[in-house]
Design a protein around this motif. Structure first.
Motif, PDB file in Angstrom:
ATOM      1  N   VAL A  60      40.915  41.504  38.314  1.00 49.73           N
ATOM      2  CA  VAL A  60      41.762  41.553  37.123  1.00 49.73           C
ATOM      3  C   VAL A  60      41.137  40.763  35.977  1.00 49.73           C
ATOM      4  O   VAL A  60      40.698  39.617  36.161  1.00 49.73           O
ATOM      5  CB  VAL A  60      43.155  40.970  37.418  1.00 49.73           C
ATOM      6  N   VAL A  61      41.096  41.359  34.805  1.00 52.48           N
ATOM      7  CA  VAL A  61      40.781  40.631  33.588  1.00 52.48           C
ATOM      8  C   VAL A  61      42.096  40.170  32.975  1.00 52.48           C
ATOM      9  O   VAL A  61      43.001  40.978  32.763  1.00 52.48           O
ATOM     10  CB  VAL A  61      40.025  41.507  32.566  1.00 52.48           C
ATOM     11  N   LEU A  75      47.315  35.745  41.358  1.00 50.94           N
ATOM     12  CA  LEU A  75      46.692  35.292  42.601  1.00 50.94           C
ATOM     13  C   LEU A  75      47.596  35.532  43.806  1.00 50.94           C
ATOM     14  O   LEU A  75      47.107  35.702  44.923  1.00 50.94           O
ATOM     15  CB  LEU A  75      46.345  33.804  42.499  1.00 50.94           C
ATOM     16  N   GLU A  76      48.905  35.580  43.587  1.00 50.43           N
ATOM     17  CA  GLU A  76      49.824  35.856  44.693  1.00 50.43           C
ATOM     18  C   GLU A  76      49.559  37.211  45.334  1.00 50.43           C
ATOM     19  O   GLU A  76      49.871  37.422  46.501  1.00 50.43           O
ATOM     20  CB  GLU A  76      51.277  35.815  44.197  1.00 50.43           C
ATOM     21  N   THR A  77      48.989  38.141  44.577  1.00 53.66           N
ATOM     22  CA  THR A  77      48.735  39.484  45.113  1.00 53.66           C
ATOM     23  C   THR A  77      47.492  39.524  45.993  1.00 53.66           C
ATOM     24  O   THR A  77      47.271  40.501  46.703  1.00 53.66           O
ATOM     25  CB  THR A  77      48.535  40.508  43.980  1.00 53.66           C
ATOM     26  N   GLY A  78      46.666  38.509  45.906  1.00 53.61           N
ATOM     27  CA  GLY A  78      45.386  38.531  46.595  1.00 53.61           C
ATOM     28  C   GLY A  78      44.239  38.998  45.729  1.00 53.61           C
ATOM     29  O   GLY A  78      43.089  39.031  46.162  1.00 53.61           O
ATOM     30  N   ALA A  79      44.535  39.400  44.502  1.00 56.75           N
ATOM     31  CA  ALA A  79      43.491  39.841  43.573  1.00 56.75           C
ATOM     32  C   ALA A  79      42.647  38.664  43.116  1.00 56.75           C
ATOM     33  O   ALA A  79      43.074  37.502  43.178  1.00 56.75           O
ATOM     34  CB  ALA A  79      44.123  40.522  42.362  1.00 56.75           C
ATOM     35  N   PRO A 125      32.166  40.591  39.766  1.00 56.18           N
ATOM     36  CA  PRO A 125      32.291  42.028  40.076  1.00 56.18           C
ATOM     37  C   PRO A 125      32.978  42.791  38.953  1.00 56.18           C
ATOM     38  O   PRO A 125      33.712  42.212  38.139  1.00 56.18           O
ATOM     39  CB  PRO A 125      33.144  42.036  41.353  1.00 56.18           C
ATOM     40  N   ALA A 126      32.748  44.089  38.902  1.00 58.91           N
ATOM     41  CA  ALA A 126      33.306  44.933  37.841  1.00 58.91           C
ATOM     42  C   ALA A 126      34.830  44.900  37.889  1.00 58.91           C
ATOM     43  O   ALA A 126      35.426  45.130  38.948  1.00 58.91           O
ATOM     44  CB  ALA A 126      32.806  46.359  37.999  1.00 58.91           C
ATOM     45  N   PRO A 127      35.474  44.627  36.770  1.00 60.81           N
ATOM     46  CA  PRO A 127      36.940  44.550  36.759  1.00 60.81           C
ATOM     47  C   PRO A 127      37.585  45.920  36.896  1.00 60.81           C
ATOM     48  O   PRO A 127      37.063  46.925  36.410  1.00 60.81           O
ATOM     49  CB  PRO A 127      37.250  43.929  35.387  1.00 60.81           C
ATOM     50  N   THR A 152      35.132  50.488  33.934  1.00 61.93           N
ATOM     51  CA  THR A 152      35.611  50.385  35.315  1.00 61.93           C
ATOM     52  C   THR A 152      37.093  50.023  35.391  1.00 61.93           C
ATOM     53  O   THR A 152      37.687  50.102  36.468  1.00 61.93           O
ATOM     54  CB  THR A 152      34.803  49.334  36.097  1.00 61.93           C
ATOM     55  N   LEU A 153      37.687  49.633  34.258  1.00 59.84           N
ATOM     56  CA  LEU A 153      39.125  49.347  34.253  1.00 59.84           C
ATOM     57  C   LEU A 153      39.891  50.628  34.576  1.00 59.84           C
ATOM     58  O   LEU A 153      39.731  51.644  33.905  1.00 59.84           O
ATOM     59  CB  LEU A 153      39.572  48.813  32.892  1.00 59.84           C
ATOM     60  N   GLU A 154      40.725  50.577  35.605  1.00 65.09           N
ATOM     61  CA  GLU A 154      41.456  51.754  36.059  1.00 65.09           C
ATOM     62  C   GLU A 154      42.918  51.755  35.625  1.00 65.09           C
ATOM     63  O   GLU A 154      43.508  52.817  35.424  1.00 65.09           O
ATOM     64  CB  GLU A 154      41.394  51.844  37.586  1.00 65.09           C
ATOM     65  N   HIS A 155      43.491  50.576  35.494  1.00 65.42           N
ATOM     66  CA  HIS A 155      44.918  50.496  35.164  1.00 65.42           C
ATOM     67  C   HIS A 155      45.215  49.094  34.647  1.00 65.42           C
ATOM     68  O   HIS A 155      44.372  48.194  34.696  1.00 65.42           O
ATOM     69  CB  HIS A 155      45.786  50.800  36.394  1.00 65.42           C
TER      70      HIS A 155
END
Length: 293
Positions: A60-61, A75-79, A125-127, A152-155
């Motif tokens: 995530v950016v 960070l709670e999501t694990g990302a 790594p690519a966001p 590379t941003l998808e959503h």
């Protein structure tokens, strides 16, 4: 990778007391110049993360992490998070805040001291996602810059001023449809994802806030560049009350050439920019490119 939130992760989110304590320790006074309004409500940042669709697989950016309220919720999501912060004091302090409130997650946060509008590359790594409480005075330029810079941003999901959120997600023909609507549609499918009250911020802003979610899509297939299409978009909305035949005269070289290009593109020369889709703007740009020496 563990993507679950909850007790398995030793993460504490920031509330009003923690935000004010961190700000006092850093001698931070939120400034209007940098659009600093810190979120002080844990439920709000969790809602933002939930609406964003971020999972533990995302990189995530986050633009403008400030004191770290949204960073901790991500960070709670694990990302993992690449946090872009223009304020050197806040950028330097963020790793310490993560170490205090999420001690097991420090290796999943990278802090980049930079102006998001000037960023040309990001480390790591690519966001894959962009989630941010964007500074309201530069929210649209930042969003468009990062969508262009980072394919590379998808959503993602951004919080912006409510009126800006309406413009970004507006469909053709609506009163709020304009330059941000068309340019955002070049990159993504955009939708409104809710409203945010003023009382979740410190200090409380003078405007309402809105959430805008987006999903990347392929840009229109065209023989011209994005810059050529966006030049047509800018011209079309430069004088909203005027017909396209008149406002595109400068790009075409003459009113007659503008009208000919519009007719060739299948567009009524008396139409206005707010009635056109991004694909129609592409067709006009292609015709203009073929007619201008």
């Amino acid at each position: 990778m563990n993507t679950s939130a909850g007790p398995e992760r030793s993460i504490r989110l920031l509330g009003p007391a923690e935000v004010r304590s961190l700000a006092a320790a850093l001698d931070i006074r939120p400034t209007k110049q940098r659009g600093q309004n810190f979120v002080i409500d844990a439920n709000t940042v969790r809602r933002i993360v939930r609406e964003s669709g971020v999972t533990g697989d995302d990189v995530v950016v986050e633009v403008g992490p400030g004191l770290g309220s949204l960073t901790l919720a991500l960070l709670e999501t694990g990302a993992s998070v690449t946090a872009v912060e223009v304020d050197p004091v806040l950028a330097e302090a963020l790793p310490g805040t993560i170490a205090e409130f999420a001690p097991d997650e420090t290796d999943r946060v990278r802090v980049v001291l930079a102006d998001a509008l000037q960023v040309t590359d990001l480390p790591g790594p690519a966001p894959t996602a962009l989630v941010a409480n964007l500074p309201y005075n530069v929210s649209v330029p930042v969003l468009l810059h990062l969508l262009a810079l980072l394919p590379t941003l998808e959503h993602g999901l951004v919080m912006v001023q409510a009126e800006v959120a309406d413009r970004l997600a507006a469909p053709p023909g609506s009163k709020t449809y304009g330059v941000p609507s068309v340019k955002a549609a070049w990159y993504a499918d955009v939708r409104r994802a809710g409203a945010i009250g003023r009382n979740v911020f410190w200090p409380a802003p003078n405007v309402d806030s809105g959430l805008v979610a987006w999903t990347r899509r392929d840009p229109p297939t065209t023989t011209v560049s994005r810059e050529q299409v966006f030049a047509v978009v800018d011209a079309a909305f430069s004088q909203r009350r005027k017909a396209l035949r008149g406002v595109l005269r400068g790009l075409a070289g003459s009113g007659e050439a503008a009208e000919a290009a519009l007719v060739a593109a299948g567009i009524d020369p008396l139409a206005r920019g707010e009635s056109l889709t991004v694909d129609q703007f592409v067709r006009i740009a292609e015709e203009l490119a073929g007619s201008v020496p």
